[in-house]
Enzyme design. Structure first.
Site, mmCIF file in Angstrom:
data_model
loop_
_atom_site.group_PDB
_atom_site.id
_atom_site.type_symbol
_atom_site.label_atom_id
_atom_site.label_comp_id
_atom_site.label_asym_id
_atom_site.label_seq_id
_atom_site.Cartn_x
_atom_site.Cartn_y
_atom_site.Cartn_z
ATOM 1 N N TYR D 104 40.221 -30.428 25.145
ATOM 2 C CA TYR D 104 39.157 -31.417 25.275
ATOM 3 C C TYR D 104 39.140 -32.311 24.058
ATOM 4 O O TYR D 104 39.311 -31.836 22.928
ATOM 5 C CB TYR D 104 37.797 -30.730 25.414
ATOM 6 N N GLU D 189 36.452 -40.164 26.614
ATOM 7 C CA GLU D 189 36.599 -38.715 26.744
ATOM 8 C C GLU D 189 37.879 -38.428 27.504
ATOM 9 O O GLU D 189 38.144 -39.055 28.533
ATOM 10 C CB GLU D 189 35.398 -38.148 27.512
#
Lengths: 377, 294, 294, 377
Positions: D104, D189
């Site tokens: 992530y 993101e």
């Protein structure tokens, strides 16, 4: 510190979108004629010697031409001139523009503020040192926010620009600021910056780049500078080496100590001819190299003044003795040594074994070398 | 504390696994300095001269409470090293590295300052307070504890002068080598107040050189704020204009930065001016003798 | 000084020739504020509401010794206006402008702070100390001099509450509208110490809203550092997550920034929590009455 | 706040040189088949609905295909699905890569620090909210020096990367940081960021851009967002307008006051259906527009709560009266008004003349509107 020739500076300017006259470099009179004949450089044009020293105008290194033939003749007259020791090998031919006003503009470092500083003056075309302070505005620029609009407005106000030229200044300053940062420049100077019609044109370009930033600029590797051939060799070896007018070569370690040594010699009537700062090294080979370089400068006498820190005295002594072996007898020079500090005893002993006496005080050793060079001490 | 460093100074050496880093870590320890950590990315978990090495300054600070940094990393990485130190909360960094582009140093200086940090250097020998601590590379042997404060733009010339002070039977409270670059983190005006305020300093020696106006600004500060006697020396009286004399900062450009203007300013500010380096210890000894008589 | 502003505050209005700039210059003057200069590039030499207009803040400061700025310039130019004020040496700037990109505000905030400056706003109604000075756009009529300090992220809700305090027969020491953006120059933790330290403030009213954690940080500050009674209100209890409620900063994202956590934190820190805006004056009056009894 | 669809986000990523799987957008099953058949999208591939809401995987909006026929069938199954109220109109087809690890990574704003913050976790592919804090590293990035190398190294360490993937991370972070700043992003993101072979690949792309920066991004003008049509109209008129689930329309001025008004209604058992923040205006036309917009949302009752500052009470009253004239009788709604502050008297008088009574207290006016909407108060 690498000074770029005008045409190289203008190549950079072009890359960043700064407004320039139409122009081209020529290296022969025939090229100059052809460029003007085929319209690459519009006529009338100005022909400028590409040398690094200033004051070209007064020195006959700038001429004008109205026809291709005139261009050839002018080029022939300038090419090959010696200009402050520098031979003219390149010319820049540029269209002659109808100049309404000449301004001054530069970006450089303000060491006291530790900030880039934008310097502008409505009195361009002359050396900025000759302009009265009241006609110069110095605008510090902080690298965090970068060049702010209000700073550009202030520059425009000082330069007395409105309308088209003011807008042109805005864009020009933005580009110049980007160039200054991205190209790691120490100085970018446009003098004169000309008001032409409704805009601005950079008639000259002086760019000095900082060679410490060379690690991020591989494109600089092939740029010629105004170093002497020996200085160039020294630079490649990482030795600070400056050729001066005298006859005594000075090798010391550290810039301050080397300068102080020069000062002392001068005080005793000597004339330093080479400033060689060994810097910090503990490799005797580098010391040997430095000495051989010094030998090439053909000094009448050499003064070695070392205060051992990172550079140990024995390292220097070892390197020196090795160097003396390599210098042909005919080229040998009288040597006076003073070595102090880290591993002093060992160093003094190595020198003594090679027949060199280290004189411990700066005063006496300096006097000895001045005498050896035939000076008044 | 004397000036900036003392027994509570806990040094992290950035670039400790390099040759210079290792050598000077040993010498700093021999001086009595608490070198508590080293940093070299990728070398975390090793040891150098008995000092634990970490991958990051943050880790080093967390584990060892380091509060000062000594930076030896090569010029292309020096900016990053300094930013890392500042972001890890270190407020005193000595940068020994030379040849850092000044554009990098501008960012380093202003960022550090915005966080309340202080940089000594770059391209400097560092700082030492005999009997207390040393950050940097000044040879240990030149020092002897005493009451003379030394501020200098030079390296070896400083060693020579500090050594001369010792050989005169005197000693130093602290010595700061400011560095020879055009942009330094701490200049004469920044260092003078430290010695003026230091109760352990009686005399201040100021060693300048050509280039810039740091000495002139120092003189201005002396005139208004320094009550202690100052002995000054300027290297480069015989240097020609436009030539860089070894230090990036040692250049007379466009008629500015000559030794003459500096000497004149210092003299006018009441400093005793030495013509030769070896005169400095004499002048200092003279002043100390007078102070003793009072 | 009460809080940040007083009779010695000398305001320069940046963007004075615009509609808002002109209207609020008049109202600030009616409040009793010394509005000494206006700035609009290109309009130098003119006058607005009897206030001289300059082309630059630098000029305005040189000529009028302005020491605070009120910024009305449109969002695309607001960053430049603030930088200009900071570089001209102005250490207090109220930014009324809304819709300034937060990336701009990050630069404005950190640059200002590195120079020791303070920003109120952006997207804020400003600051007012009744009887002393006002910078910004809070309606004059809601004020009455007194001893209640108000800190709020809202605009009109603040007016309503400040007015309610007045209608209760009480008055305000000062009121700061922090602004409704995600990044503000002065947050609750920055404003609370000012009122805690202010001898003219007895009670502090804190008006928050959903989004971010400024109220939680304020609560933490209150817990440790505020001894004065605090009355708190949070707008947006009924707001759904993920929706921007009028203010750029008023958004519950990824489960954070809800009214519940803010109210709980404030309550735990000892603040009296009002459920309705109109309860605030009641709670304040109650506290003031108790203080009078002691 | 404009959320970009995945494919738009990836277009931006591509512009900044971020590593992506080979892929292409399809709008029909036939297009999907063709793209896989002609090799534009290598097989096997993944087919993803281009909707703005998260959790697509669980919702059947992501399928895999091994052949062009499977791609067509899968595309047909996904296209036209309603996904949390959003119809699927576009698909992104991408090659399926051999994933060694899912990580992530995001860049967003930390409001408390007032700094961009780089968030990394070795646990990618799941919602970051569900990852334990101990597995997340948050690295603040200061805009002055920008993303520093040591920060990138720290991110790599947290992600457990060495060698090729670590080098890939370095370049990726540099690009992402540039994108974040230049594109005025609120959030970028990458979840998951996949280790594939010796490098990294961004499998997903979530980009939210800040519409306040629209003045320097004309290229955003044609970007679709997840606003409702009425919200879109409001945005164009500069009115903060949010559609909620209830039936009472609230018009107030100022975000705080509008939210507080909603809260009070809810407290009295009402259900707010529209949040309409007039903001600061002294133009009655803007007030009229806001009311007509409100009418289109078909509320059961409307509550007008104004505290006059920049927006004066008489301005609002004038605009309101004009609006009521323009709303057809059939579409009229019960209106409760409370106007206080600047020019209150004048405003109240204008309303009274039009048959509307202003109730001065918030409590009573709120109760009145809840009653009018048929709520429990």
């Amino acid at each position: 510190m690498v000074k770029l020739a005008e045409w190289r500076g203008k190549d950079l300017f072009r890359k960043y979108g700064l407004p320039l006259p139409k122009g081209q470099v020529a290296r022969t009179p025939e090229e100059a004629e052809a460029l003007t004949r085929n319209g690459t450089v519009p006529l009338p044009c100005v022909i400028k010697a590409q040398v690094l020293s200033g004051g070209r105008g007064k020195g006959g290194a700038v001429k004008f031409a109205n026809t291709p033939d005139e261009a050839r003749v002018a080029a022939a007259a300038i090419l090959g001139l010696e200009f402050k020791g520098e031979k003219v090998r390149e010319l820049l031919l540029e269209e002659k523009l109808p100049i309404a006003k000449e301004l001054y503009l530069s970006l450089t470092l303000d060491r006291s503020l530790r900030l880039p500083i934008l310097i502008v003056s409505p009195q361009g075309g002359v050396e900025i040192e000759s302009v009265d302070d009241s006609a110069i505005d110095k605008i510090p620029v902080h690298p965090f926010p970068g060049l702010a609009s209000y700073e550009k407005r202030r520059a425009g106000q000082t330069l007395g620009l409105t309308g088209g030229p003011a807008k042109s200044l805005d864009r020009l300053l933005e580009s110049l600021w980007t160039l200054f940062q991205r190209e790691d420049a120490e100085l970018v100077e446009i003098n004169p910056l000309a008001v032409v019609g409704d805009g601005l044109v950079a008639l000259d370009a002086k760019v000095i780049i900082e060679d410490d930033a060379g690690f991020r600029h591989p494109e600089w590797d092939d740029i010629q500078d105004d170093r002497t051939p020996l200085e160039e060799v020294a630079r490649e070896k990482g030795i600070a080496f400056v050729q001066l007018d005298g006859n005594i070569g000075v090798i010391a370690n550290g810039a301050g100590l080397t300068m102080a040594t020069l000062d002392v010699l001068k005080e005793f009537g000597g004339e330093p001819g080479v400033f060689l700062d060994l810097g910090g090294t503990d490799d005797p080979k580098k010391v040997t190299e430095a000495f051989l370089l010094m030998a090439q400068a053909k000094p009448k006498a050499v003064f070695l003044n070392i205060f051992g820190g990172v550079t140990r005295c024995d390292t220097v002594a070892t390197g020196l003795v090795e160097a003396m072996k390599q210098v042909p007898t005919a080229e040998r020079f009288p040597l006076v040594a003073r070595i102090r500090g880290n591993n002093e005893k060992e160093g003094v002993e190595i020198l003594r074994a090679a027949g060199i006496t280290s004189i411990p005080t700066l005063r006496e050793s300096a006097q000895a070398v001045v005498a050896a060079a035939g000076g008044k001490a | 504390m004397t000036v900036l460093v003392d027994e509570r100074t806990r040094v992290v050496v950035q670039g400790i696994t390099g040759h210079q880093g290792t050598v000077h870590t040993r010498q700093m320890k021999q001086f009595g300095t608490q070198v508590v950590a080293g940093v070299t990315p990728g070398k975390g978990g090793t040891e150098v001269e008995g000092v634990p090495v970490f991958d990051s300054v943050r880790e080093a600070v967390q584990r060892t409470q380091a509060n000062a940094s000594c930076i030896f990393v090569p010029a292309p990485y020096a900016k990053d090293a300094l930013l890392e130190a500042v972001d890890a909360g270190i407020l005193l960094s000595v940068i020994v590295t030379e040849h850092i582009p000044f554009h990098d140093m501008l960012v380093m200086y202003h960022y550090s300052r915005s966080k309340g940090g202080r940089i000594i250097g770059p391209n400097c020998p560092g700082i030492a307070a005999p009997g207390k601590a040393k950050i940097g590379i000044i040879p240990n042997v030149v020092f002897h504890p005493g009451r003379v404060g030394v501020i200098s733009r030079s390296g070896t010339l400083t060693y020579e002068i500090v050594n001369g002070i010792k050989e005169h039977g005197l000693g130093q409270s602290a010595c700061i080598g400011l560095g020879g670059d055009p942009v330094v983190g701490t200049s004469f005006v920044d260092a003078l107040p430290l010695f003026q305020a230091d109760p352990e300093t009686d005399v201040i020696v100021m060693v300048g050189e050509i280039g810039g106006t740091a000495e002139e600004e120092g003189a201005e500060y002396i005139r208004h704020h320094v009550t202690k006697p100052v002995v000054a020396y300027i290297a480069g009286r015989s240097a020609p204009p436009g030539k860089r004399m070894g230090h990036a900062g040692a250049i007379i450009s466009r008629g500015r930065g000559t030794a003459e203007t500096k000497l004149a300013a210092l003299s006018a500010a009441g400093a005793r001016v030495a013509r030769f380096p070896y005169e400095i210890p004499d002048l200092v000894a003279e002043i100390v003798a007078k102070q003793a008589h009072r």
